[in-house]
Design a protein around this motif. Structure first.
Motif, short mmCIF file in Angstrom:
data_model
loop_
_atom_site.label_atom_id
_atom_site.label_comp_id
_atom_site.label_asym_id
_atom_site.label_seq_id
_atom_site.Cartn_x
_atom_site.Cartn_y
_atom_site.Cartn_z
N LYS A 150 0.83 -1.21 0.00
CA LYS A 150 0.00 0.00 0.00
C LYS A 150 0.86 1.25 0.00
O LYS A 150 0.53 2.25 -0.66
N GLU A 151 2.00 1.22 0.70
CA GLU A 151 2.91 2.36 0.68
C GLU A 151 3.54 2.54 -0.69
O GLU A 151 3.78 3.66 -1.13
N TYR A 152 3.82 1.43 -1.41
CA TYR A 152 4.32 1.54 -2.78
C TYR A 152 3.30 2.25 -3.66
O TYR A 152 3.65 3.11 -4.48
N VAL A 153 2.05 1.88 -3.52
CA VAL A 153 0.98 2.51 -4.30
C VAL A 153 0.93 4.00 -3.97
O VAL A 153 0.86 4.85 -4.88
N ALA A 154 0.98 4.32 -2.69
CA ALA A 154 0.93 5.73 -2.27
C ALA A 154 2.12 6.51 -2.81
O ALA A 154 1.97 7.65 -3.27
N LEU A 155 3.31 5.91 -2.78
CA LEU A 155 4.50 6.60 -3.30
C LEU A 155 4.37 6.83 -4.80
O LEU A 155 4.73 7.90 -5.30
N THR A 156 3.86 5.85 -5.52
CA THR A 156 3.66 6.01 -6.97
C THR A 156 2.78 7.21 -7.26
O THR A 156 3.09 8.05 -8.10
N TYR A 157 1.69 7.30 -6.53
CA TYR A 157 0.78 8.43 -6.71
C TYR A 157 1.43 9.74 -6.29
O TYR A 157 1.28 10.77 -6.96
N VAL A 179 7.72 3.13 -12.58
CA VAL A 179 6.27 3.02 -12.77
C VAL A 179 5.62 4.40 -12.69
O VAL A 179 4.71 4.72 -13.46
N SER A 180 6.10 5.23 -11.77
CA SER A 180 5.53 6.57 -11.61
C SER A 180 5.72 7.42 -12.84
O SER A 180 4.83 8.19 -13.21
N ILE A 181 6.87 7.28 -13.47
CA ILE A 181 7.12 8.04 -14.70
C ILE A 181 6.13 7.60 -15.78
O ILE A 181 5.55 8.43 -16.49
N VAL A 182 5.91 6.30 -15.88
CA VAL A 182 4.94 5.80 -16.86
C VAL A 182 3.55 6.34 -16.54
O VAL A 182 2.83 6.83 -17.41
N MET A 183 3.15 6.26 -15.26
CA MET A 183 1.81 6.69 -14.88
C MET A 183 1.64 8.20 -14.97
O MET A 183 0.56 8.70 -15.26
N GLY A 184 2.70 8.95 -14.73
CA GLY A 184 2.62 10.40 -14.87
C GLY A 184 2.59 10.83 -16.33
O GLY A 184 1.99 11.83 -16.69
N GLY A 185 3.23 10.03 -17.20
CA GLY A 185 3.31 10.37 -18.60
C GLY A 185 2.22 9.75 -19.44
O GLY A 185 1.67 10.38 -20.33
N GLY A 186 1.89 8.50 -19.15
CA GLY A 186 0.87 7.78 -19.91
C GLY A 186 -0.48 8.47 -19.91
O GLY A 186 -1.08 8.68 -20.98
N CYS A 235 4.45 14.35 0.43
CA CYS A 235 3.97 12.96 0.36
C CYS A 235 5.12 12.01 0.03
O CYS A 235 5.21 10.93 0.61
N ILE A 236 5.99 12.42 -0.89
CA ILE A 236 7.14 11.59 -1.25
C ILE A 236 7.99 11.30 -0.02
O ILE A 236 8.30 10.15 0.28
N GLY A 237 8.36 12.35 0.69
CA GLY A 237 9.19 12.17 1.89
C GLY A 237 8.51 11.29 2.92
O GLY A 237 9.14 10.39 3.49
N ASN A 238 7.23 11.51 3.15
CA ASN A 238 6.48 10.73 4.13
C ASN A 238 6.44 9.25 3.76
O ASN A 238 6.74 8.38 4.59
N HIS A 239 6.10 8.95 2.51
CA HIS A 239 5.96 7.55 2.11
C HIS A 239 7.32 6.85 1.97
O HIS A 239 7.44 5.67 2.28
N VAL A 240 8.36 7.57 1.54
CA VAL A 240 9.70 6.98 1.51
C VAL A 240 10.14 6.63 2.92
O VAL A 240 10.66 5.54 3.17
N ASN A 241 9.92 7.54 3.87
CA ASN A 241 10.29 7.25 5.27
C ASN A 241 9.56 6.02 5.78
O ASN A 241 10.15 5.17 6.46
N LYS A 242 8.28 5.91 5.48
CA LYS A 242 7.51 4.72 5.91
C LYS A 242 8.07 3.47 5.25
O LYS A 242 8.18 2.42 5.88
#
Length: 114
Positions: free
Chosen positions: A47-54, A87-94, A63-70
Motif C-alpha cells: 500500500k505504501e508503494y501505491v501511495a508513493l507512486t501516486y 512506474v511513476s514516470i509511466v503513470m505520470g506520462g501515460g 507525500c514523497i518524503g512521508n511515504h519513503v520514510n515509511k
C-alpha cells in the motif's frame, strides 16, 4: 534527507494548522488514513508503494518524503524505490497521452463545421 526532512517538517506544521481549525474533520481524515493503510488483501508495504507512486506522479514532495520514510521503516530497498520511480514516470506520462488526445478531440468538436 536534509531537504526532505525540512519539507516533511513544513508539511506537518501546515497539517497542524488545519487540525487547529478543523479538528473533527482532521480526526476523521486520520481515521480514514489508518483504515486505508491497514493490511488487508494487500500488506502495508504494498500500500505504501501505491501511495508513493501516486505521490510522485502527482508531484507532492511532502507525500514523497512521508511515504519513503515509511517504506524505509518497512524494509524497502533503493532498487525497490527505483522500480516505483519507473512506474511513476509511466503513470505520470501515460495519462497525459490519453488526455492529450482528449484535448485534440475537444478541439475537433469545437471547430467542426467552422
Amino acid at each position: 534527507m536534509g531537504n526532505f526532512d525540512e519539507i516533511n517538517k513544513r508539511a506537518q506544521k501546515n497539517t497542524g494548522r488545519i487540525q487547529q481549525e478543523q479538528p473533527d474533520f482532521m480526526r476523521a481524515f486520520k481515521q480514514l488514513q489508518q483504515e486505508g493503510y491497514k493490511a488487508n488483501a494487500l500488506d502495508e508495504k504494498t500500500k505504501e508503494y501505491v501511495a508513493l507512486t501516486y505521490a510522485i506522479a502527482d508531484k507532492c514532495e511532502g507525500c514523497i518524503g512521508n511515504h519513503v520514510n515509511k517504506l524505509i521503516k518497512l524494509g524497502a530497498t533503493r532498487q525497490e524505490i527505483s522500480d516505483i520511480v519507473a512506474v511513476s514516470i509511466v503513470m505520470g506520462g501515460g495519462p497525459a497521452s490519453v488526455y492529450g488526445g482528449k484535448a485534440l478531440e475537444a478541439y475537433d468538436e469545437g471547430t467542426e463545421g467552422k
